[in-house]
Enzyme design. Structure first.
Site, PDB file in Angstrom:
ATOM      1  N   GLU A   1       0.649  -1.457   0.282  1.00 14.66           N
ATOM      2  CA  GLU A   1      -0.221   0.000   0.205  1.00 14.66           C
ATOM      3  C   GLU A   1       0.651   1.651  -0.090  1.00 14.66           C
ATOM      4  OE1 GLU A   1      -3.632  -1.300   2.625  1.00 14.66           O
ATOM      5  OE2 GLU A   1      -2.265  -1.233   3.902  1.00 14.66           O
TER       6      GLU A   1
ATOM      7  N   ASP B   1      -5.879  -4.701   7.322  1.00 17.83           N
ATOM      8  CA  ASP B   1      -4.439  -5.313   7.207  1.00 17.83           C
ATOM      9  C   ASP B   1      -4.390  -7.084   5.948  1.00 17.83           C
ATOM     10  OD1 ASP B   1      -4.721  -5.849   9.414  1.00 17.83           O
ATOM     11  OD2 ASP B   1      -3.338  -8.143   9.361  1.00 17.83           O
TER      12      ASP B   1
END
Lengths: 337, 337
Positions: free
Chosen positions: A60, A231
């Site tokens: 990310e 996550d």
């Protein structure tokens, strides 16, 4: 400002600095900076993080900026990495000057990500606490993030007893070893059913893909559940009924709706963290969930804190020095300085 | 793979490596890698770059990935920086392993961005060239990017005469000084009207916000105009009529529509660079514009090339070493290794 002067802060430099300052002080500095930045929420340009998914995990980018600074963090989440002796999370960040676009620092943020996630949870509790001397806390999942959660909370709100559980005995042993010097009681439990009803805070820090049967027992005081991490795409730690009966605190609604516990259930009330910090919202009930997925502003706060640590030390010539900024090609002809 | 082993490539390391390999070889390596990656366009996940704008300029993140690698570049564009002795463009990039999410290298890309932009234009010309011994070329704007454009083109297609013009005499002098050792003729001109009709390639590398009166004179051979840069929101180098009469080559349509010359006019034909490289499209006329704004895949190619350069050298311990990847907190207790 000499443009070439960018701080390149490796893991060792950051870790040494944290030792020098002391983890307690770091938590306090960071909670202070984060509160300040959440207070000025509307000065920032927000966006959800940009994800690249693979079968093993996700990478990310988390950018954010205000008029003064631009910050972004690179972070991955690969739960199966530890089986190959690789960390499941690895992160680095960059803080730049908006006016010139030049990076001020580039820093390893693996440890700092754990610290900022814990500091943020402690800050949330700080905003909604029921006044008392000490708090009792339970943590489900004693992996890499767990000790940070407990020590940050303890720094802001002294802990009486800490109940802890993990499906992995080795992780429970590691947790109690790491926290053995702290002054609170450590009490291993056999599962979520063993969490005492009087617990003030329950932290879930697992990578569960199916909601655990976290039954909340009645008690006469306000209770907060801190559900850590956005996550994994299919991660779900709390069951639907619990969320539907709660006031849920989110960092940035668009991102939490995609990644957080609220993606599969509608809470009784949703309030944003910046409204909470600015005291613009009242909590409508006593069962509160902080649906913590991690937002870019927290990394911004962390990098601004880091800048303060290192500004008295000499920076690095990562980007080199140009005699004439308009004559880039001269470097090809002349060779390096 | 030892996870901590990430290459941190500073400006000096990258520049020294380019000197060692030689700019000519770098151009050829990069054109080869870029062609390969554009050939495999559909293996990549594409997206427009993410911009943060301020009154002075823009900061951008350019991510891309395929199954094997993840890459992103940070780059700024601040045209007024040189007046403060700062570079107008400063860039760094990261290449990671998709399987683990761990960065393989983090590199200064300021010089590499200029090199890859030039290599890309040379690659485009390579795909559409009219066979001939030498080419004549004109360049409008002799700033930081200009010599790279000319030398990359010369490496792939030997130049006979290079005509050049800038509104700044100092920039023109710098350009001719930097290229004095090259074997082609350098011919200063007084403006766009002086570009001979027989020129094969016209490069515009200005930061003009109003279209220049680039009148294309008739000639009996294919002509290509390379309009460099998507660096300012309101930038426009070519006039509407010219674009409407051209076949325009774009890197990634969604991004070029927002940043490129085509944002204000509809070309006769648009073809994408990957279609051109794969020979899947035929150019419908002889006036061709490469609307070059720079796309993430070109930085991906550059970072993959860099990885090849450095893989025989020892990497850096930027991210540190963990004895137990699940025990992050031990670093707080034990101190650094």
């Amino acid at each position: 400002m000499k443009w070439s002067m960018t701080y390149i802060l490796s893991h060792d430099m950051v870790t040494n600095m944290i030792h020098q300052i002391g983890l307690k002080t770091v938590y306090r500095q960071l909670v202070r900076q984060m509160k300040l930045d959440y207070m000025h929420w509307h000065d920032f340009h927000h966006q959800s993080r940009i994800s690249a998914e693979s079968p093993n995990g996700v990478i990310e980018l988390m950018p954010i900026h205000n008029q003064q600074h631009y910050a972004f963090k690179y972070v991955n989440g690969h739960p199966s990495n530890p089986s190959r002796q690789l960390p499941s999370v690895c992160a680095f960040g960059c803080l730049s000057d908006m006016d010139s676009g030049i990076p001020v620092l580039i820093a390893d943020m693996t440890l700092l990500t754990a610290i900022r996630t814990a500091a943020c949870a402690a800050m949330v509790y700080d905003c909604i606490r029921y006044p008392q001397d000490t708090i009792d806390i339970a943590i489900i999942g004693t992996g890499a993030q767990s000790e940070f959660q407990i020590t940050a909370m303890h720094e802001m709100h002294p802990i009486g007893t800490c109940y802890y559980y993990d499906i992995d005995d080795h992780a429970m042993q590691k947790f109690s070893d790491n926290l053995s010097e702290y002054p609170f009681n450590l009490q291993a439990i056999n599962g979520v059913a063993d969490i005492p009803s009087a617990c003030d805070v329950i932290i879930t820090a697992t990578s569960c893909l199916t909601p655990s049967a976290l039954a909340i027992k009645q008690s006469n005081r306000r209770k907060i559940i801190i559900a850590i991490g956005g996550d994994a795409p299919n991660k779900q730690e709390l069951n639907r009924t619990l969320i539907e009966n709660s006031t849920v605190i989110v960092e940035y609604l668009a991102q939490t709706k995609r990644e957080g516990e609220i993606k599969s259930a509608n809470p009784k009330q949703i309030i944003t963290l910046h409204e909470l910090v600015q005291s613009k919202q009242t909590l409508s009930n006593d069962l509160i969930v902080f649906d913590s997925v991690g937002f870019a502003i927290e990394d911004y706060s962390t990098l601004v804190m880091c800048q303060g640590w290192f500004e008295s030390l000499p920076p690095h010539e990562f980007f080199g020095v140009l005699d004439d900024p308009k004559n880039l090609f001269s470097q090809i002809i002349q060779g390096t300085p």
